[in-house]
Every structure is written in structure tokens, then in C-alpha cells.
Design an enzyme around this catalytic site. Structure first.
Site, PDB file in Angstrom:
ATOM      1  N   ASP A 108       0.873  -1.179   0.000  1.00  0.00           N
ATOM      2  CA  ASP A 108       0.000   0.000   0.000  1.00  0.00           C
ATOM      3  C   ASP A 108       0.916   1.238   0.000  1.00  0.00           C
ATOM      4  O   ASP A 108       1.437   1.620  -1.045  1.00  0.00           O
ATOM      5  CB  ASP A 108      -0.899  -0.122   1.242  1.00  0.00           C
ATOM      6  CG  ASP A 108      -1.957   0.958   1.370  1.00  0.00           C
ATOM      7  OD1 ASP A 108      -2.031   1.842   0.515  1.00  0.00           O
ATOM      8  OD2 ASP A 108      -2.726   0.935   2.347  1.00  0.00           O
ATOM      9  N   LYS A 136      -0.778  -1.158  -4.768  1.00  0.00           N
ATOM     10  CA  LYS A 136      -1.582   0.061  -4.934  1.00  0.00           C
ATOM     11  C   LYS A 136      -0.643   1.194  -5.370  1.00  0.00           C
ATOM     12  O   LYS A 136      -0.130   1.939  -4.526  1.00  0.00           O
ATOM     13  CB  LYS A 136      -2.253   0.439  -3.603  1.00  0.00           C
ATOM     14  CG  LYS A 136      -3.308  -0.565  -3.121  1.00  0.00           C
ATOM     15  CD  LYS A 136      -3.943  -0.099  -1.810  1.00  0.00           C
ATOM     16  CE  LYS A 136      -5.109  -0.965  -1.404  1.00  0.00           C
ATOM     17  NZ  LYS A 136      -5.684  -0.592  -0.090  1.00  0.00           N
TER      18      LYS A 136
HETATM   19  P1  5GP Z   1       1.794  -0.474   3.803  1.00  0.00           P
HETATM   20  O1  5GP Z   1       2.848  -0.594   4.874  1.00  0.00           O
HETATM   21  O2  5GP Z   1       2.331  -0.792   2.417  1.00  0.00           O
HETATM   22  O3  5GP Z   1       1.055   0.818   3.859  1.00  0.00           O
HETATM   23  O4  5GP Z   1       0.691  -1.517   4.138  1.00  0.00           O
HETATM   24  C1  5GP Z   1       0.922  -2.844   3.977  1.00  0.00           C
HETATM   25  C2  5GP Z   1      -0.011  -3.670   4.815  1.00  0.00           C
HETATM   26  O5  5GP Z   1      -1.259  -3.012   5.039  1.00  0.00           O
HETATM   27  C3  5GP Z   1      -0.339  -4.941   4.089  1.00  0.00           C
HETATM   28  O6  5GP Z   1       0.603  -5.947   4.340  1.00  0.00           O
HETATM   29  C4  5GP Z   1      -1.723  -5.260   4.635  1.00  0.00           C
HETATM   30  O7  5GP Z   1      -1.596  -5.966   5.832  1.00  0.00           O
HETATM   31  C5  5GP Z   1      -2.324  -3.904   4.909  1.00  0.00           C
HETATM   32  N1  5GP Z   1      -3.211  -3.431   3.821  1.00  0.00           N
HETATM   33  C6  5GP Z   1      -2.984  -2.431   2.948  1.00  0.00           C
HETATM   34  N2  5GP Z   1      -4.001  -2.269   2.086  1.00  0.00           N
HETATM   35  C7  5GP Z   1      -4.910  -3.218   2.431  1.00  0.00           C
HETATM   36  C8  5GP Z   1      -6.198  -3.589   1.891  1.00  0.00           C
HETATM   37  O8  5GP Z   1      -6.735  -3.032   0.911  1.00  0.00           O
HETATM   38  N3  5GP Z   1      -6.816  -4.622   2.513  1.00  0.00           N
HETATM   39  C9  5GP Z   1      -6.279  -5.284   3.580  1.00  0.00           C
HETATM   40  N4  5GP Z   1      -6.984  -6.286   4.083  1.00  0.00           N
HETATM   41  N5  5GP Z   1      -5.072  -4.970   4.088  1.00  0.00           N
HETATM   42  C10 5GP Z   1      -4.397  -3.948   3.521  1.00  0.00           C
END
Ligand code: 5GP
Ligand code: MG
Length: 180
Positions: A108, A136
Site C-alpha cells: 500500500d 496500490k
Molecule cells: P503499507 O505498509 O504498504 O502501507 O501496508 C501494507 C499492509 O497493510 C499490508 O501488508 C496489509 O496488511 C495492509 N493493507 C494495505 N491495504 C490493504 C487492503 O486493501 N486490505 C487489507 N486487508 N489490508 C491492507
């Protein structure tokens, strides 16, 4: 009638059916197979809990000798990224000099994967690449390349195929998106 499921307080509808996920997993496995065939026993490191289903389906399609391991890194709460990351738990393999492929459920903002890569680099691996089921690109704020994204999506919140909404929904074989 479109199938709607309820997890905790929210409704979700199918966004990506299982057969489409399988096509994307096969395509990303083909790329990894092509790139790693000449390497010596690469090690796949799945990030729990979200990657368990992807890891299983992906690795069945990998056709070179490899090792499989899992780590845990929790950084998420409810439907929005908390922006906080905790430590890496469970790295019990010596990865010095090894080719490592991280397997994530979703990237994300990139905070978690950046932290994960930094932790792994401290152990002097030969290489580290990132494979993620979902990416994303519009939310991504880091500079580390995401080498193997199986599918790109918008900023919607999704569940299923390993991904959860407050721990529910991981067992669903399709991927769902929240509905109003
Ligand atoms: P980041 O550190 O890249 O912002 O977020 C990564 C983590 O956020 C992912 O491993 C996941 O656990 C959670 N996450 C991010 N987007 C989503 C989503 O659309 N759905 C779900 N269930 N988890 C998400
Ligand atoms: Mg994750």
C-alpha cells in the site's frame, strides 16, 4: 443478485474472482521462473498472515529448487494503514549470500515493505526482490522497486485470499471490496 458478505460491521462484494487471481498468480510465477532459473536455491520469505494463501499457490507454480520461510511484521489496523511498523519476527534462516524473494499480500504506502527490506539487508543477502499479490501504485510513497506485482489496484480496501478485515475474511477464495 450480486453476492454480498458481511464481516464485522461492513458489507463486501466480489471484486476479483478466484479464476482471475489464478491467472495473475501464474503470470507472476512465470516471470520469477524465468529470472531465477540459474540462481542457486533462492529463498522465498512470506510475510504472515496475509501472504499464506498467495504463497501456497505461487510456490506450487515455481519450478526451480528453492527454500520457503515465513516472517511476521504487523503494521495495519482496521481499514487504514496505521503508518507504524513493528519488528520482524521469525527470521530463522541464515540469508547471508542468498537470493531472497519477499512474498507480500499487498503493498500500500510501502512502509512495511521498506522496513522489511531494511531488516533483511542487515543480514547481507546476495539480492532481495519483492513479489506482491496486490500493489496500490497510487498509494505507494517509497522508492524501492516492486519487482513482481501480480495485480495492481486502486486505493480501495479489499479482503479475501489471505487479506483480512480485523482478522476476518482471510479464508475467502475470491477478493472482495467494501460496499457502501
Ligand atoms: P503499507 O505498509 O504498504 O502501507 O501496508 C501494507 C499492509 O497493510 C499490508 O501488508 C496489509 O496488511 C495492509 N493493507 C494495505 N491495504 C490493504 C487492503 O486493501 N486490505 C487489507 N486487508 N489490508 C491492507
Ligand atoms: Mg502484509
Amino acid at each position: 443478485m450480486e453476492k454480498v458478505i458481511k464481516l464485522h460491521d461492513r458489507n463486501f462484494k466480489v471484486m476479483i474472482p478466484a479464476d482471475k487471481i489464478e491467472v495473475a498468480v501464474s503470470a507472476v510465477a512465470d516471470k520469477i521462473n524465468a529470472d531465477y532459473r540459474e540462481k542457486k536455491n533462492p529463498i522465498f520469505i512470506g510475510v504472515l498472515n496475509g501472504s499464506f494463501m498467495f504463497m501456497s499457490d505461487l510456490l506450487k507454480k515455481i519450478d526451480f529448487c528453492c527454500e520457503i520461510s515465513f516472517v511476521k511484521l504487523a503494521s495495519y489496523c482496521g481499514t487504514c494503514s496505521s503508518g507504524e511498523v513493528t519488528n520482524l519476527i521469525g527470521l530463522n534462516r541464515d540469508i547471508e549470500g542468498r537470493d531472497v524473494i519477499i512474498v507480500e499480500d499487498i503493498v500500500d504506502t510501502g512502509a512495511s515493505i521498506e522496513h522489511m527490506v531494511a531488516e533483511l539487508q542487515r543480514h547481507n543477502p546476495a539480492s532481495v526482490r519483492i513479489c506482491t499479490l496486490f500493489f496500490k501504485p497510487n498509494a505507494y510513497k517509497r522508492s524501492i522497486p516492486i519487482d513482481y506485482p501480480a495485480m495492481e489496484i486502486g486505493n480501495e480496501f479489499i479482503v479475501g485470499y489471505g487479506l483480512d478485515y480485523d482478522q476476518l475474511g482471510r479464508n475467502l477464495k475470491d477478493v472482495y471490496v467494501v460496499t457502501e
